[in-house]
Write a protein that holds these residues in place. Sequence first.
Motif, PDB file in Angstrom:
ATOM      1  N   LEU A 161      26.610  30.212  22.129  1.00  0.00           N
ATOM      2  CA  LEU A 161      25.480  29.819  22.979  1.00  0.00           C
ATOM      3  C   LEU A 161      25.134  30.940  23.945  1.00  0.00           C
ATOM      4  N   ARG A 162      23.836  31.126  24.137  1.00  0.00           N
ATOM      5  CA  ARG A 162      23.347  32.119  25.083  1.00  0.00           C
ATOM      6  C   ARG A 162      22.368  31.452  26.036  1.00  0.00           C
ATOM      7  N   ASP A 187      18.960  29.341  25.023  1.00  0.00           N
ATOM      8  CA  ASP A 187      19.015  28.674  23.721  1.00  0.00           C
ATOM      9  C   ASP A 187      18.539  27.235  23.851  1.00  0.00           C
ATOM     10  N   ILE A 199      18.629  25.999  18.016  1.00  0.00           N
ATOM     11  CA  ILE A 199      19.858  25.603  17.329  1.00  0.00           C
ATOM     12  C   ILE A 199      19.660  24.175  16.838  1.00  0.00           C
ATOM     13  N   ALA A 211      13.294  32.168  22.929  1.00  0.00           N
ATOM     14  CA  ALA A 211      14.560  31.431  22.898  1.00  0.00           C
ATOM     15  C   ALA A 211      14.980  31.171  21.457  1.00  0.00           C
ATOM     16  N   ARG A 212      16.263  31.010  21.260  1.00  0.00           N
ATOM     17  CA  ARG A 212      16.802  30.700  19.935  1.00  0.00           C
ATOM     18  C   ARG A 212      16.907  29.191  19.796  1.00  0.00           C
ATOM     19  N   ASP A 261      26.183  32.390  14.878  1.00  0.00           N
ATOM     20  CA  ASP A 261      25.399  31.158  15.014  1.00  0.00           C
ATOM     21  C   ASP A 261      25.976  30.195  16.042  1.00  0.00           C
TER      22      ASP A 261
END
Length: 76
Positions: A50-51, A54, A5, A2-3, A47
């Motif tokens: 949203l995915r 995230d 943020i 996962a990214r 950036d």
Amino acid sequence: GARLIPLAPSSRAAKVLGHDLDRRAHTLHSWLHQRHRAADAKPVAKDYRLRPGDVVLVDEAGMAGTLLLDRILTDA
């Protein structure tokens, strides 16, 4: 996979958070501004997209205020 943020209530806090995590961090206000641009189909940097999967991290959330945090939560 996962990214992450990272978000913070102030520019200074975002700089420290970004340095600590070794990645770009945003202020809550700049994040919401860019997310509104994306919702209006205006171009935004990668950036700010949203995915699924995230993870949004709000540092110093107690300094942000309930309404601002609600907007972040709703967006996420």
